[in-house]
Scaffold this active site. Structure first.
Site, PDB file in Angstrom:
ATOM      1  N   GLY A  26      40.395  -5.684  28.450  1.00 61.78           N
ATOM      2  CA  GLY A  26      40.314  -4.376  27.804  1.00 61.78           C
ATOM      3  C   GLY A  26      39.362  -4.382  26.622  1.00 61.78           C
ATOM      4  CD  GLU A 187      42.082  15.450  16.054  1.00 60.53           C
ATOM      5  OE1 GLU A 187      41.958  14.984  14.914  1.00 60.53           O
ATOM      6  OE2 GLU A 187      42.025  14.747  17.083  1.00 60.53           O
TER       7      GLU A 187
END
Lengths: 447, 447
Positions: A26, A187
């Protein structure tokens, strides 16, 4: 390089001619930070990711709302690591981990990647709490493709509202519901409100005077639950000024192509977006351990897997707690601190008397300082002129908070080019209320 | 506004209360220029496109080679026209045109758009000269999605070359063939060579020292056939310096997943790109007229359809010739000149004594000046430090030509924001050899 490793103690379980192999799964904030912090390590660092780029996830909602392009917030991993000679990058999808053999099997031709140390930092996906069928109606926002999908849906709804002559249908097309009142939901709702305003008020001939209807739906009593109520209230008022309706105490019970049912009430909206929950990547399954309720892997105080000091789990994939019992939040600074912590622990093993796998060496297992999370603060932005910010020693809202939020995010954007482009894009959008990336792509190729 | 139209002569065939309706199909260079040139016209201008953005096609190859993002070269049409009060934008796919009823039928719910004047500017797609099955192996480059597809293929091949341990397979993965030696093919080949160099030489650990093999295959005796041989030779040498092998007199006879056969010779390449030919959009079919060999609509000297002065065809969709019999080239300046010409002709009709549809009015049909194409010059760029340029009165090659090419293209990019971003992106890439948009997207979401 082999000479250097040969002259060091503590590599008993490796071939003398080989550097210890640290494999990191990752390349998000946790994994990438860990890899970079191992820059000077006498080790072979392999960073495995399914994508060839690191994604600056905190700004993903700006791609979803056409303010930024994917390349503005994504940087090729190889470029980030190009000067780090002990690191290499492997693209692949993890299929299984064999802790006996110490290998990671990739889906790509069953390729095996051998490790001495494994750091798992594979993040999380959005979760529908068992209602996976809702995903088709209410897509979540975790990857670049999610953002482009949402961008297409929002712009397409506005275009179809422009095209229709049925007033009811138009109102449904101009209705948007964002599910989840955390920072992402707040947001997104603010940014969609601004985007719709530009399209409707400034550029459409037929919809002049019409307003989009944006609903933000939160199950709990307060949006932005990590903030103190006074700041959350300010955020709520800023959203309402942008024309966003905020519903709290409204658990979503049903999603379909025409809207949602929340707290027993039907809300019509042709476009739904899911920002309500995340679930960890299937690391627990790879490791064959029991996950916690959110699918995360339980770790020891040094972030290693209980009983296996060769495996570390960090970031959104790990269940990490603060001394007072509260969980470490799933935000970029936490993942980065964990990545740095593990890198420092490994550097101590490499340079000290403990074996790299923590299982012996000259002085045996030493006590390591535990991971300690430092919470710098919370930030959320509402539209492009307001934000709320809580650094503990200071609390702000409004334009000043927005400017500070902008500086913080630009500062942390990894590549210089990205910083420059994002900064200029923001300055431009601040002065011109522009949305440069309003492109509906991926369809309509027939003509 | 209706008062203004009511006081003008020549609207006999419209309702007195209605402005003449000018419908433009296609928001490429031709259609958009025509719409903007009608800014002051006492008419209702409707611009129909299947996409919500205007695409700056000359830079599309830079998206395909990861130097620019889609939003850098695409601008929402509504934004371009937001201050033009007589214009509106309709998103839709043309399905049919009824010249008796004067309507355009869109695929979207069979919606009808009525016109008094129709301007068709729907451009071209790439053509495989009857071998449409080659498209799967050798995609062409006309739209944003094509560019992203090619970008993914090129980057994916480089990643797979990095992953494989089979040296032969690696060489095949590192081989790229570009078919067609016109400007697009030359620009693509140069840009792929540079992209591969960055990936291989600077950022890969395992492929250090390996070189990609890029072949540019042209059926004719010379690449860049519109250029004089001396400039085409310079372009060829610039390409060869970048490591591109140039094959001329090599007609492609077959494409498959492992390469091409050109002039009887097999060329192994895992990635093929088609830049060899275009065919006009199906306007001739909509109009029920006989197209020319390239599928284009034959037009009169005033760009109108023979026998129908209410229909004009411009840009890549029209077969337009210069006085010496050579065709007007399929480039942006030609389309823009044609768009301007038709707008001026319509303005004369609107302000003069001729009916808007050219069929009568007080003074009857007047002789109109014919369209006259002015060829400003030819430009092609090779990599990011060289170009060839022929303006007739001046011929240049090398870095100076590249800088001029850059200025010309930035100047013509429609929006200011785009100009700024593209310019900064270029300056950055010039000094840093950076490729910011190297993202493999649209796959690998499973983890």
């Amino acid at each position: 390089m082999n000479d250097r490793s040969g002259s060091k103690p503590g590599y008993g379980q490796n071939q003398a001619s080989q550097l210890p192999r640290i494999v990191i799964l990752g390349a998000g904030f946790g994994g990438l930070t860990c890899a970079r912090a191992l820059q000077a390590a006498p080790a072979e660092v392999t960073l495995v990711d399914q994508r060839n780029f690191h994604l600056f996830q905190p700004l993903l909602y700006q791609v979803a709302t056409a303010a930024l392009s994917p390349a503005d917030i994504a940087t090729p991993i190889r470029r980030i690591l190009r000067n780090q000679i002990n690191a290499k990058v492997v693209l692949g999808h993890v299929e299984a981990i064999d802790r006996q053999e110490r290998t990671v099997r990739l889906r790509e031709n069953g390729r095996l990647v051998a490790y001495d140390i494994l750091v798992i930092a594979t993040g999380a996906r959005h979760s529908y709490f068992g209602h996976e069928d809702w995903e088709a109606f209410a897509p979540g926002l975790k990857q670049i493709e999610d953002a482009l999908d949402i961008r297409n849906r929002v712009l397409d709804a506005l275009e179809r509202a422009e095209a229709t002559e049925d007033a009811d249908e138009r109102q449904r097309l101009l209705s948007f519901a964002v599910i989840g009142g955390g920072p992402t939901g707040v947001e997104l709702a603010g940014a969609i409100a601004e985007l719709a305003k530009i399209e409707l008020a400034q550029e459409s001939r037929t919809m002049h005077g019409l307003a989009a209807h944006i609903v933000l739906i939160e199950a709990g009593p307060q949006i932005l639950p990590v903030f103190v109520p006074s700041l959350a209230d300010k955020a709520r008022r800023s959203l309402e000024q942008l024309g966003v309706e905020v519903l709290t105490n409204s658990m979503v019970e049903h999603c379909d192509s025409e809207g949602v049912i929340a707290a027993g009430k039907r809300i019509e909206a042709r476009t739904l977006i899911w920002a309500a929950g995340v679930a960890a990547s299937p690391a627990a399954q790879w490791l064959d351990v029991e996950p916690d309720r959110a699918g995360r892997v339980r770790v020891l105080g040094d972030l290693s897997l209980p009983g296996d000091p060769t495996v570390f789990v960090i970031g959104d994939t790990a269940a990490v707690y603060r001394p007072d019992g509260r969980p470490v939040p799933g935000i970029a600074p936490a993942a980065k601190q964990e990545g740095n912590y593990v890198a420092e622990l490994l550097l101590r093993r490499l340079n000290g008397s403990v074996s790299i796998d923590g299982r012996g060496g000259a002085a045996g297992m030493q006590a390591q300082p535990e991971f300690h999370y430092h919470h710098a603060g919370d930030l959320a932005t509402i539209g492009h002129k307001s934000a709320v910010l809580d650094f503990g020693w200071i609390r702000l809202s409004g334009l000043l908070a927005w400017l500070l939020w902008g500086c913080v995010h630009i500062f942390f954007l990894i590549s210089f080019r990205n910083r420059m482009v994002v900064m200029l894009g923001w300055l431009w959008s601040y002065f011109a209320s522009d949305r440069g990336a309003r492109l509906i792509t991926g369809s309509g190729r027939e003509l």
